[in-house]
Scaffold this motif. Sequence first.
Motif, PDB file in Angstrom:
ATOM      1  N   HIS A  95      10.650   6.081  15.101  1.00 57.53           N
ATOM      2  CA  HIS A  95      12.048   4.897  15.237  1.00 57.53           C
ATOM      3  C   HIS A  95      11.635   3.287  15.487  1.00 57.53           C
ATOM      4  CE1 HIS A  95      15.307   2.736  17.964  1.00 57.53           C
ATOM      5  NE2 HIS A  95      15.678   4.053  17.452  1.00 57.53           N
ATOM      6  N   SER A  96      10.206   2.810  15.870  1.00 53.81           N
ATOM      7  CA  SER A  96       9.753   1.710  16.096  1.00 53.81           C
ATOM      8  C   SER A  96       8.499   1.453  15.895  1.00 53.81           C
ATOM      9  CB  SER A  96      10.595   1.222  17.583  1.00 53.81           C
ATOM     10  OG  SER A  96      10.444  -0.386  17.997  1.00 53.81           O
ATOM     11  N   PRO A  97       8.322   0.856  14.651  1.00 50.26           N
ATOM     12  CA  PRO A  97       6.967   0.897  14.275  1.00 50.26           C
ATOM     13  C   PRO A  97       6.377  -0.086  15.503  1.00 50.26           C
ATOM     14  CG  PRO A  97       8.418   0.485  12.449  1.00 50.26           C
ATOM     15  CD  PRO A  97       9.011   0.586  13.723  1.00 50.26           C
ATOM     16  N   LYS A  98       6.949  -0.848  15.813  1.00 49.98           N
ATOM     17  CA  LYS A  98       5.511  -1.397  16.652  1.00 49.98           C
ATOM     18  C   LYS A  98       5.666  -1.744  18.548  1.00 49.98           C
ATOM     19  CE  LYS A  98       6.699  -5.952  13.825  1.00 49.98           C
ATOM     20  NZ  LYS A  98       6.605  -7.695  13.210  1.00 49.98           N
ATOM     21  N   ALA A  99       6.051  -0.581  18.413  1.00 52.87           N
ATOM     22  CA  ALA A  99       6.527   0.365  20.041  1.00 52.87           C
ATOM     23  C   ALA A  99       5.106  -0.070  20.515  1.00 52.87           C
ATOM     24  CB  ALA A  99       6.976   1.237  19.790  1.00 52.87           C
ATOM     25  N   LYS A 100       4.840  -0.351  21.290  1.00 53.89           N
ATOM     26  CA  LYS A 100       3.563  -0.583  22.374  1.00 53.89           C
ATOM     27  C   LYS A 100       2.905   0.582  23.547  1.00 53.89           C
ATOM     28  CE  LYS A 100       3.135  -5.142  21.490  1.00 53.89           C
ATOM     29  NZ  LYS A 100       3.332  -6.651  22.313  1.00 53.89           N
ATOM     30  N   ILE A 101       2.978   1.665  23.006  1.00 56.39           N
ATOM     31  CA  ILE A 101       1.923   2.665  23.873  1.00 56.39           C
ATOM     32  C   ILE A 101       1.068   3.414  24.330  1.00 56.39           C
ATOM     33  CG2 ILE A 101       2.672   5.526  24.206  1.00 56.39           C
ATOM     34  CD1 ILE A 101       4.229   5.070  21.558  1.00 56.39           C
ATOM     35  N   ARG A 108      -6.553  11.296  18.018  1.00 57.88           N
ATOM     36  CA  ARG A 108      -5.048  11.623  17.803  1.00 57.88           C
ATOM     37  C   ARG A 108      -4.406  10.622  18.411  1.00 57.88           C
ATOM     38  NH1 ARG A 108      -5.858  18.342  18.517  1.00 57.88           N
ATOM     39  NH2 ARG A 108      -7.333  18.896  17.343  1.00 57.88           N
ATOM     40  N   ALA A 109      -4.860   9.906  19.429  1.00 51.32           N
ATOM     41  CA  ALA A 109      -3.639   9.346  19.533  1.00 51.32           C
ATOM     42  C   ALA A 109      -3.431   8.260  19.035  1.00 51.32           C
ATOM     43  CB  ALA A 109      -3.518   9.062  21.408  1.00 51.32           C
ATOM     44  N   PHE A 110      -4.384   7.798  18.621  1.00 50.56           N
ATOM     45  CA  PHE A 110      -4.871   6.518  17.926  1.00 50.56           C
ATOM     46  C   PHE A 110      -3.834   5.990  16.259  1.00 50.56           C
ATOM     47  CE2 PHE A 110      -8.109   5.143  21.432  1.00 50.56           C
ATOM     48  CZ  PHE A 110      -6.944   3.633  21.332  1.00 50.56           C
ATOM     49  N   ARG A 111      -4.488   7.321  16.472  1.00 52.12           N
ATOM     50  CA  ARG A 111      -4.048   8.141  14.746  1.00 52.12           C
ATOM     51  C   ARG A 111      -2.499   7.990  14.910  1.00 52.12           C
ATOM     52  NH1 ARG A 111      -8.611  11.429  13.630  1.00 52.12           N
ATOM     53  NH2 ARG A 111      -6.218  13.119  14.006  1.00 52.12           N
ATOM     54  N   ALA A 112      -1.141   8.303  16.059  1.00 52.82           N
ATOM     55  CA  ALA A 112      -0.378   8.614  16.382  1.00 52.82           C
ATOM     56  C   ALA A 112       0.005   7.152  16.147  1.00 52.82           C
ATOM     57  CB  ALA A 112      -0.370   9.026  16.996  1.00 52.82           C
ATOM     58  N   GLY A 113      -0.816   6.401  16.627  1.00 56.83           N
ATOM     59  CA  GLY A 113      -0.223   4.296  16.554  1.00 56.83           C
ATOM     60  C   GLY A 113      -0.265   4.778  18.249  1.00 56.83           C
ATOM     61  N   ALA A 114      -0.561   4.840  19.397  1.00 57.68           N
ATOM     62  CA  ALA A 114      -0.645   4.613  20.495  1.00 57.68           C
ATOM     63  C   ALA A 114      -1.706   2.787  20.612  1.00 57.68           C
ATOM     64  CB  ALA A 114      -1.739   5.254  21.863  1.00 57.68           C
ATOM     65  N   THR A 151       2.753  14.224  19.714  1.00 58.60           N
ATOM     66  CA  THR A 151       4.596  14.449  19.538  1.00 58.60           C
ATOM     67  C   THR A 151       5.586  12.483  19.983  1.00 58.60           C
ATOM     68  OG1 THR A 151       3.754  16.881  19.014  1.00 58.60           O
ATOM     69  CG2 THR A 151       5.822  15.579  18.810  1.00 58.60           C
ATOM     70  N   ALA A 152       5.474  13.051  20.752  1.00 55.40           N
ATOM     71  CA  ALA A 152       6.332  11.775  21.280  1.00 55.40           C
ATOM     72  C   ALA A 152       5.924  10.299  20.614  1.00 55.40           C
ATOM     73  CB  ALA A 152       6.172  11.404  23.296  1.00 55.40           C
ATOM     74  N   ILE A 153       4.396   9.906  20.578  1.00 58.02           N
ATOM     75  CA  ILE A 153       4.176   8.649  20.249  1.00 58.02           C
ATOM     76  C   ILE A 153       4.956   9.050  18.015  1.00 58.02           C
ATOM     77  CG2 ILE A 153       1.988   7.278  19.482  1.00 58.02           C
ATOM     78  CD1 ILE A 153       1.067   8.739  22.179  1.00 58.02           C
ATOM     79  N   GLU A 154       4.438   9.874  17.483  1.00 56.29           N
ATOM     80  CA  GLU A 154       4.579  10.134  16.121  1.00 56.29           C
ATOM     81  C   GLU A 154       6.089   9.669  17.078  1.00 56.29           C
ATOM     82  OE1 GLU A 154       1.364  12.555  15.166  1.00 56.29           O
ATOM     83  OE2 GLU A 154       3.232  13.647  15.650  1.00 56.29           O
ATOM     84  N   ALA A 155       7.332  10.399  16.936  1.00 56.67           N
ATOM     85  CA  ALA A 155       8.914  10.502  16.984  1.00 56.67           C
ATOM     86  C   ALA A 155       9.441   9.189  17.499  1.00 56.67           C
ATOM     87  CB  ALA A 155       9.128  11.009  18.230  1.00 56.67           C
ATOM     88  N   ILE A 156       8.796   7.961  18.506  1.00 57.44           N
ATOM     89  CA  ILE A 156       9.090   6.439  18.783  1.00 57.44           C
ATOM     90  C   ILE A 156       8.129   5.480  17.387  1.00 57.44           C
ATOM     91  CG2 ILE A 156       7.743   5.197  20.383  1.00 57.44           C
ATOM     92  CD1 ILE A 156       8.058   7.637  22.658  1.00 57.44           C
ATOM     93  N   ARG A 157       6.874   5.701  17.386  1.00 56.27           N
ATOM     94  CA  ARG A 157       6.128   5.180  16.086  1.00 56.27           C
ATOM     95  C   ARG A 157       7.064   4.998  14.958  1.00 56.27           C
ATOM     96  NH1 ARG A 157       2.677   1.020  17.564  1.00 56.27           N
ATOM     97  NH2 ARG A 157       1.241   1.284  14.979  1.00 56.27           N
TER      98      ARG A 157
END
Length: 209
Positions: free
Chosen positions: A77-83, A97-103, A69-75
């Motif tokens: 806010h900032s779609p290019k965030a690297k997590i 799930r993590a990669f779908r969220a944007g990790a 959920t935190a990854i989704e919220a950060i991404r």
Amino acid sequence: MTETKKIRILCVDDHPLVRDGIAFALQLQKDMELVGEATTGEEAVQEFKKLLPDITLMDLQMPGMNGITAIEAIRAHSPKAKIVVLTTYSGDVQASRAFRAGASGYLLKSMLRTELIGTIRDVHMGRKRIPPEIAASLAEHLSVDDLSQREIEVLRSVSSGNSNKIVADDLSITEDTVKGHMRNIMTKLGANDRTHAVLIAIKRGFLEG
């Protein structure tokens, strides 16, 4: 000579020993600096917005808001965030799930000593980083149907040792519906019986062990 710009890192984990270990490892790297720490998902989002780090190291299992959920919220806010995800779980479900969220990276905590620095550098350069065993597990289950939220609820109740009747009462559904869900679950997981289904679900990350 101009100093090389350091990779700015935010570390999110609710275990002080993990944060201390990471802080120590980063101190030894001339091209990296730890700019902030957080112990919950909520704190992670706040600290990210405040610090705008180059890389965020994110634990998945935390009290309150979890890492996904935190990854989704950060991404958001900032779609290019690297997590980079930090986890003790090697199951493909959490990774998926993590990669779908944007990790961008996925690191088992057992690998921190050997893989942390290389993973940070790779992700900072725009590459994805996945341990071979996680990648193999993701590939193996790529075409397999995910369990639905209701099926996970049924299985979680079954994992507590509950009979079909108790599961049905808990979830306000009929026993026949529970049986139908269990048939679907066992087919999707390739399980021989209820106990086997629970063990597979824990291994893959549908349920916490």
